[in-house]
Design an enzyme around this catalytic site. Structure first.
Site, PDB file in Angstrom:
ATOM      1  N   HIS A  34       0.857  -1.190   0.000  1.00 31.53           N
ATOM      2  CA  HIS A  34       0.000   0.000   0.000  1.00 31.53           C
ATOM      3  C   HIS A  34       0.893   1.239   0.000  1.00 31.53           C
ATOM      4  O   HIS A  34       1.701   1.437   0.912  1.00 31.53           O
ATOM      5  CB  HIS A  34      -0.894  -0.037   1.231  1.00 31.53           C
ATOM      6  CG  HIS A  34      -1.907   1.058   1.299  1.00 31.53           C
ATOM      7  ND1 HIS A  34      -3.110   1.009   0.624  1.00 31.53           N
ATOM      8  CD2 HIS A  34      -1.918   2.227   1.974  1.00 31.53           C
ATOM      9  CE1 HIS A  34      -3.812   2.103   0.892  1.00 31.53           C
ATOM     10  NE2 HIS A  34      -3.109   2.867   1.705  1.00 31.53           N
ATOM     11  N   ASP A  36       0.975   5.229   0.060  1.00 35.77           N
ATOM     12  CA  ASP A  36       0.182   6.410   0.393  1.00 35.77           C
ATOM     13  C   ASP A  36       0.798   7.656  -0.237  1.00 35.77           C
ATOM     14  O   ASP A  36       1.849   8.131   0.197  1.00 35.77           O
ATOM     15  CB  ASP A  36       0.121   6.589   1.914  1.00 35.77           C
ATOM     16  CG  ASP A  36      -0.781   5.564   2.571  1.00 35.77           C
ATOM     17  OD1 ASP A  36      -1.956   5.490   2.180  1.00 35.77           O
ATOM     18  OD2 ASP A  36      -0.306   4.832   3.465  1.00 35.77           O
ATOM     19  N   MET A  38       0.489  11.504  -0.717  1.00 32.17           N
ATOM     20  CA  MET A  38      -0.165  12.672  -0.101  1.00 32.17           C
ATOM     21  C   MET A  38       0.492  13.938  -0.646  1.00 32.17           C
ATOM     22  O   MET A  38       1.714  14.002  -0.793  1.00 32.17           O
ATOM     23  CB  MET A  38       0.010  12.640   1.417  1.00 32.17           C
ATOM     24  CG  MET A  38      -0.495  11.361   2.077  1.00 32.17           C
ATOM     25  SD  MET A  38      -0.513  11.543   3.870  1.00 32.17           S
ATOM     26  CE  MET A  38      -0.753   9.835   4.380  1.00 32.17           C
ATOM     27  N   HIS A  67      -2.708   4.575  -3.032  1.00 31.91           N
ATOM     28  CA  HIS A  67      -3.791   5.326  -2.394  1.00 31.91           C
ATOM     29  C   HIS A  67      -3.484   6.811  -2.558  1.00 31.91           C
ATOM     30  O   HIS A  67      -2.611   7.345  -1.871  1.00 31.91           O
ATOM     31  CB  HIS A  67      -3.863   4.915  -0.903  1.00 31.91           C
ATOM     32  CG  HIS A  67      -4.895   5.649  -0.117  1.00 31.91           C
ATOM     33  ND1 HIS A  67      -4.939   5.595   1.263  1.00 31.91           N
ATOM     34  CD2 HIS A  67      -5.925   6.451  -0.490  1.00 31.91           C
ATOM     35  CE1 HIS A  67      -5.948   6.338   1.701  1.00 31.91           C
ATOM     36  NE2 HIS A  67      -6.558   6.871   0.662  1.00 31.91           N
ATOM     37  N   MET A  69      -4.069  10.403  -1.969  1.00 30.36           N
ATOM     38  CA  MET A  69      -4.704  11.429  -1.146  1.00 30.36           C
ATOM     39  C   MET A  69      -4.255  12.777  -1.708  1.00 30.36           C
ATOM     40  O   MET A  69      -3.431  13.489  -1.125  1.00 30.36           O
ATOM     41  CB  MET A  69      -4.300  11.249   0.323  1.00 30.36           C
ATOM     42  CG  MET A  69      -5.036  10.075   0.964  1.00 30.36           C
ATOM     43  SD  MET A  69      -4.230   9.469   2.448  1.00 30.36           S
ATOM     44  CE  MET A  69      -3.026   8.372   1.688  1.00 30.36           C
ATOM     45  N   MET A 138     -12.087   4.494   4.744  1.00 26.26           N
ATOM     46  CA  MET A 138     -11.132   4.973   5.747  1.00 26.26           C
ATOM     47  C   MET A 138     -11.703   4.704   7.141  1.00 26.26           C
ATOM     48  O   MET A 138     -12.853   5.054   7.414  1.00 26.26           O
ATOM     49  CB  MET A 138     -10.881   6.481   5.597  1.00 26.26           C
ATOM     50  CG  MET A 138     -10.179   6.918   4.320  1.00 26.26           C
ATOM     51  SD  MET A 138      -8.566   6.170   4.013  1.00 26.26           S
ATOM     52  CE  MET A 138      -7.639   6.627   5.483  1.00 26.26           C
ATOM     53  N   GLY A 177      -6.553   2.262   8.188  1.00 26.36           N
ATOM     54  CA  GLY A 177      -6.433   3.117   9.361  1.00 26.36           C
ATOM     55  C   GLY A 177      -6.638   2.349  10.651  1.00 26.36           C
ATOM     56  O   GLY A 177      -7.729   1.868  10.926  1.00 26.36           O
TER      57      GLY A 177
HETATM   58  C1  DX5 Z   1      -3.324   7.331   6.282  1.00 24.56           C
HETATM   59  C2  DX5 Z   1      -2.992   6.254   5.294  1.00 24.56           C
HETATM   60  C3  DX5 Z   1      -2.856   4.909   5.859  1.00 24.56           C
HETATM   61  C4  DX5 Z   1      -1.815   4.753   6.931  1.00 24.56           C
HETATM   62  C5  DX5 Z   1      -2.298   3.686   7.847  1.00 24.56           C
HETATM   63  O1  DX5 Z   1      -4.036   8.353   5.683  1.00 24.56           O
HETATM   64  O2  DX5 Z   1      -3.956   6.181   4.274  1.00 24.56           O
HETATM   65  O3  DX5 Z   1      -2.623   3.957   4.812  1.00 24.56           O
HETATM   66  O4  DX5 Z   1      -0.555   4.397   6.458  1.00 24.56           O
HETATM   67  O5  DX5 Z   1      -1.450   3.614   8.930  1.00 24.56           O
HETATM   68  P1  DX5 Z   1      -1.810   2.774  10.243  1.00 24.56           P
HETATM   69  O6  DX5 Z   1      -1.982   1.368   9.819  1.00 24.56           O
HETATM   70  O7  DX5 Z   1      -0.648   3.018  11.120  1.00 24.56           O
HETATM   71  O8  DX5 Z   1      -3.109   3.359  10.769  1.00 24.56           O
HETATM   72 ZN    ZN Z   2      -3.683   4.544   2.831  1.00 18.01          ZN
END
Ligand code: DX5
Ligand code: ZN
Length: 225
Positions: A34, A36, A38, A67, A69, A138, A177
Protein backbone atom coordinates in the site's frame (compact mmCIF):
# COMPACT_ATOMS: atom_id res chain seq x y z
CA UNK A 1 -17.47 -15.52 1.37
CA UNK A 2 -15.05 -17.48 -0.78
CA UNK A 3 -12.39 -14.78 -1.14
CA UNK A 4 -9.14 -14.87 0.78
CA UNK A 5 -8.06 -11.76 2.60
CA UNK A 6 -5.66 -9.31 1.02
CA UNK A 7 -3.10 -7.87 3.43
CA UNK A 8 -1.57 -4.62 2.20
CA UNK A 9 1.19 -3.21 4.42
CA UNK A 10 1.49 0.56 4.17
CA UNK A 11 5.04 1.76 3.57
CA UNK A 12 4.10 5.01 5.30
CA UNK A 13 5.22 3.35 8.54
CA UNK A 14 8.47 2.02 7.05
CA UNK A 15 11.95 3.52 7.03
CA UNK A 16 12.00 5.63 3.85
CA UNK A 17 15.82 5.65 3.80
CA UNK A 18 15.71 1.94 3.00
CA UNK A 19 12.41 1.64 1.16
CA UNK A 20 13.56 -1.13 -1.19
CA UNK A 21 14.64 -3.38 1.68
CA UNK A 22 11.50 -2.58 3.68
CA UNK A 23 9.33 -3.73 0.78
CA UNK A 24 11.42 -6.84 0.14
CA UNK A 25 11.05 -7.74 3.84
CA UNK A 26 7.36 -8.49 3.24
CA UNK A 27 7.80 -10.41 -0.02
CA UNK A 28 6.21 -13.83 0.20
CA UNK A 29 3.91 -12.62 2.97
CA UNK A 30 2.08 -9.49 1.75
CA UNK A 31 -0.47 -9.55 -1.07
CA UNK A 32 -0.16 -5.88 -2.02
CA UNK A 33 2.11 -3.01 -1.01
CA UNK A 34 0.00 0.00 0.00
CA UNK A 35 1.59 3.25 -1.21
CA UNK A 36 0.18 6.41 0.39
CA UNK A 37 0.57 9.39 -1.92
CA UNK A 38 -0.16 12.67 -0.10
CA UNK A 39 0.15 16.12 -1.66
CA UNK A 40 0.09 18.56 1.28
CA UNK A 41 -3.15 19.89 -0.21
CA UNK A 42 -5.92 17.27 -0.11
CA UNK A 43 -4.36 16.26 3.21
CA UNK A 44 -1.87 18.34 5.26
CA UNK A 45 0.81 15.67 5.06
CA UNK A 46 3.32 15.21 2.22
CA UNK A 47 4.80 11.84 1.30
CA UNK A 48 5.93 10.70 -2.12
CA UNK A 49 4.88 10.80 -5.74
CA UNK A 50 5.26 9.25 -9.14
CA UNK A 51 9.09 9.21 -9.50
CA UNK A 52 9.46 7.24 -6.26
CA UNK A 53 6.68 4.84 -7.24
CA UNK A 54 8.37 4.30 -10.60
CA UNK A 55 11.68 3.51 -8.88
CA UNK A 56 10.13 1.33 -6.20
CA UNK A 57 8.24 -0.65 -8.85
CA UNK A 58 11.63 -2.04 -9.91
CA UNK A 59 12.51 -3.15 -6.37
CA UNK A 60 9.78 -5.77 -5.87
CA UNK A 61 7.31 -8.07 -7.57
CA UNK A 62 4.53 -7.41 -5.03
CA UNK A 63 1.56 -5.64 -6.66
CA UNK A 64 1.18 -1.97 -5.74
CA UNK A 65 -1.98 -0.61 -4.18
CA UNK A 66 -1.63 3.15 -4.67
CA UNK A 67 -3.79 5.33 -2.39
CA UNK A 68 -3.94 8.83 -3.81
CA UNK A 69 -4.70 11.43 -1.15
CA UNK A 70 -4.36 14.25 -3.65
CA UNK A 71 -6.44 16.93 -5.34
CA UNK A 72 -6.98 16.70 -9.08
CA UNK A 73 -6.66 12.90 -9.31
CA UNK A 74 -7.93 13.11 -12.92
CA UNK A 75 -4.61 14.66 -13.83
CA UNK A 76 -2.30 12.31 -11.91
CA UNK A 77 -3.95 8.94 -11.31
CA UNK A 78 -3.50 7.40 -14.80
CA UNK A 79 0.26 7.98 -14.51
CA UNK A 80 0.38 5.56 -11.58
CA UNK A 81 -1.45 2.96 -13.66
CA UNK A 82 1.07 3.48 -16.44
CA UNK A 83 3.87 3.08 -13.87
CA UNK A 84 2.59 -0.44 -13.24
CA UNK A 85 0.37 -0.03 -10.18
CA UNK A 86 -2.01 -2.96 -9.77
CA UNK A 87 -4.73 -0.88 -8.12
CA UNK A 88 -5.08 2.90 -8.07
CA UNK A 89 -7.47 4.40 -5.53
CA UNK A 90 -8.54 8.05 -5.61
CA UNK A 91 -10.73 9.94 -3.14
CA UNK A 92 -14.43 10.57 -3.72
CA UNK A 93 -14.03 13.99 -2.08
CA UNK A 94 -11.41 15.03 -4.66
CA UNK A 95 -13.10 13.82 -7.83
CA UNK A 96 -16.03 15.28 -9.77
CA UNK A 97 -16.58 12.33 -12.09
CA UNK A 98 -15.47 9.09 -10.40
CA UNK A 99 -16.91 6.88 -13.15
CA UNK A 100 -14.87 8.63 -15.85
CA UNK A 101 -11.69 8.34 -13.80
CA UNK A 102 -12.35 4.68 -12.98
CA UNK A 103 -12.76 3.99 -16.70
CA UNK A 104 -9.52 5.84 -17.46
CA UNK A 105 -7.66 3.78 -14.85
CA UNK A 106 -9.00 0.53 -16.25
CA UNK A 107 -8.06 1.66 -19.77
CA UNK A 108 -4.55 2.35 -18.49
CA UNK A 109 -4.32 -1.22 -17.20
CA UNK A 110 -5.03 -0.86 -13.48
CA UNK A 111 -7.83 -1.77 -11.14
CA UNK A 112 -9.88 1.25 -10.09
CA UNK A 113 -10.51 2.14 -6.48
CA UNK A 114 -12.66 4.77 -4.78
CA UNK A 115 -11.78 5.94 -1.26
CA UNK A 116 -14.33 7.30 1.22
CA UNK A 117 -12.88 9.48 3.99
CA UNK A 118 -14.09 9.58 7.59
CA UNK A 119 -16.62 12.38 7.18
CA UNK A 120 -18.07 11.23 3.85
CA UNK A 121 -21.20 9.07 3.66
CA UNK A 122 -20.99 6.09 1.34
CA UNK A 123 -24.63 5.99 0.14
CA UNK A 124 -24.20 8.38 -2.83
CA UNK A 125 -21.43 6.16 -4.19
CA UNK A 126 -23.09 2.75 -3.92
CA UNK A 127 -24.54 3.03 -7.42
CA UNK A 128 -20.99 3.40 -8.80
CA UNK A 129 -19.92 -0.05 -7.60
CA UNK A 130 -20.20 -1.70 -11.06
CA UNK A 131 -17.47 0.66 -12.31
CA UNK A 132 -15.09 -0.06 -9.43
CA UNK A 133 -12.73 -2.86 -8.46
CA UNK A 134 -12.00 -1.60 -4.95
CA UNK A 135 -13.80 0.55 -2.41
CA UNK A 136 -11.54 1.83 0.34
CA UNK A 137 -13.31 2.78 3.55
CA UNK A 138 -11.13 4.97 5.75
CA UNK A 139 -11.31 3.84 9.37
CA UNK A 140 -9.52 7.07 10.40
CA UNK A 141 -9.33 10.58 8.94
CA UNK A 142 -6.96 10.34 5.97
CA UNK A 143 -3.58 12.01 6.35
CA UNK A 144 -1.46 10.31 8.98
CA UNK A 145 -0.48 6.83 10.09
CA UNK A 146 -0.67 5.64 13.67
CA UNK A 147 -4.19 6.89 14.44
CA UNK A 148 -6.79 4.97 16.46
CA UNK A 149 -9.21 2.72 14.54
CA UNK A 150 -12.80 4.05 14.41
CA UNK A 151 -15.24 1.12 14.71
CA UNK A 152 -18.20 3.33 13.76
CA UNK A 153 -16.81 3.43 10.19
CA UNK A 154 -17.69 -0.26 9.83
CA UNK A 155 -21.33 0.65 9.13
CA UNK A 156 -20.05 1.89 5.75
CA UNK A 157 -18.24 -1.41 5.19
CA UNK A 158 -21.49 -3.28 5.88
CA UNK A 159 -23.43 -1.06 3.46
CA UNK A 160 -20.91 -1.62 0.66
CA UNK A 161 -20.70 -5.35 1.29
CA UNK A 162 -24.50 -5.66 1.25
CA UNK A 163 -24.75 -3.85 -2.09
CA UNK A 164 -21.97 -5.98 -3.60
CA UNK A 165 -23.80 -9.13 -2.53
CA UNK A 166 -27.15 -7.92 -3.89
CA UNK A 167 -25.57 -6.95 -7.21
CA UNK A 168 -23.42 -10.07 -7.47
CA UNK A 169 -20.43 -7.78 -8.03
CA UNK A 170 -16.69 -8.45 -7.88
CA UNK A 171 -15.42 -5.58 -5.75
CA UNK A 172 -12.87 -5.62 -2.95
CA UNK A 173 -13.81 -3.79 0.24
CA UNK A 174 -10.64 -2.37 1.75
CA UNK A 175 -10.19 -0.78 5.16
CA UNK A 176 -7.40 1.63 6.01
CA UNK A 177 -6.43 3.12 9.36
CA UNK A 178 -5.65 1.55 12.70
CA UNK A 179 -5.86 -2.01 11.39
CA UNK A 180 -3.99 -4.33 13.78
CA UNK A 181 -4.41 -7.67 15.54
CA UNK A 182 -7.05 -6.20 17.87
CA UNK A 183 -9.16 -4.55 15.13
CA UNK A 184 -8.85 -6.65 11.96
CA UNK A 185 -11.41 -9.26 13.04
CA UNK A 186 -14.25 -6.76 13.46
CA UNK A 187 -13.41 -5.25 10.07
CA UNK A 188 -13.49 -8.72 8.47
CA UNK A 189 -16.77 -9.52 10.20
CA UNK A 190 -18.28 -6.32 8.80
CA UNK A 191 -17.37 -7.45 5.28
CA UNK A 192 -13.92 -6.09 4.53
CA UNK A 193 -11.68 -8.38 2.49
CA UNK A 194 -8.61 -6.16 1.98
CA UNK A 195 -6.73 -4.73 4.92
CA UNK A 196 -4.14 -1.95 5.00
CA UNK A 197 -1.79 -2.01 7.97
CA UNK A 198 1.10 0.38 8.49
CA UNK A 199 2.10 0.59 12.12
CA UNK A 200 0.97 -2.97 12.85
CA UNK A 201 3.37 -4.34 10.21
CA UNK A 202 6.36 -2.00 10.16
CA UNK A 203 6.23 -1.35 13.89
CA UNK A 204 6.61 -5.11 14.48
CA UNK A 205 9.98 -6.80 15.03
CA UNK A 206 9.21 -9.17 12.14
CA UNK A 207 7.04 -7.45 9.51
CA UNK A 208 6.46 -10.62 7.45
CA UNK A 209 5.32 -12.52 10.52
CA UNK A 210 2.99 -9.65 11.46
CA UNK A 211 1.41 -9.90 7.99
CA UNK A 212 0.88 -13.65 8.38
CA UNK A 213 -0.77 -13.16 11.78
CA UNK A 214 -3.11 -10.49 10.43
CA UNK A 215 -4.08 -12.72 7.51
CA UNK A 216 -4.83 -15.66 9.80
CA UNK A 217 -7.09 -13.50 11.98
CA UNK A 218 -8.98 -12.11 8.98
CA UNK A 219 -9.24 -15.47 7.22
CA UNK A 220 -10.77 -17.11 10.29
CA UNK A 221 -13.51 -14.44 10.42
CA UNK A 222 -14.08 -14.67 6.66
CA UNK A 223 -14.47 -18.43 6.88
CA UNK A 224 -11.53 -19.23 4.59
CA UNK A 225 -8.47 -21.30 5.39
C1 DX5 B 1 -3.32 7.33 6.28
C2 DX5 B 1 -2.99 6.25 5.29
C3 DX5 B 1 -2.86 4.91 5.86
C4 DX5 B 1 -1.82 4.75 6.93
C5 DX5 B 1 -2.30 3.69 7.85
O1 DX5 B 1 -4.04 8.35 5.68
O2 DX5 B 1 -3.96 6.18 4.27
O3 DX5 B 1 -2.62 3.96 4.81
O4 DX5 B 1 -0.56 4.40 6.46
O5 DX5 B 1 -1.45 3.61 8.93
P1 DX5 B 1 -1.81 2.77 10.24
O6 DX5 B 1 -1.98 1.37 9.82
O7 DX5 B 1 -0.65 3.02 11.12
O8 DX5 B 1 -3.11 3.36 10.77
ZN1 ZN C 1 -3.68 4.54 2.83
Amino acid sequence: MERSPIIAPSILASDFSRLGEEVRAIEGAADWVHVDVMDNHFVPNLTLGLPIVQSLRKATTIPFDVHLMITDPERWAPGYAEAGAYNVTFHAEACENPVALAKALRAAGAKAGLAIDRDTPVEPYLELLPYLDTVLIMTIKAGFGGQAFMPEMLAKVRDVRRRIAVGGLEVRVEVDGGIAADTIEQAAEAGADAFVAGTAVYGAADPAEAVRKLRALAAAKMGVA
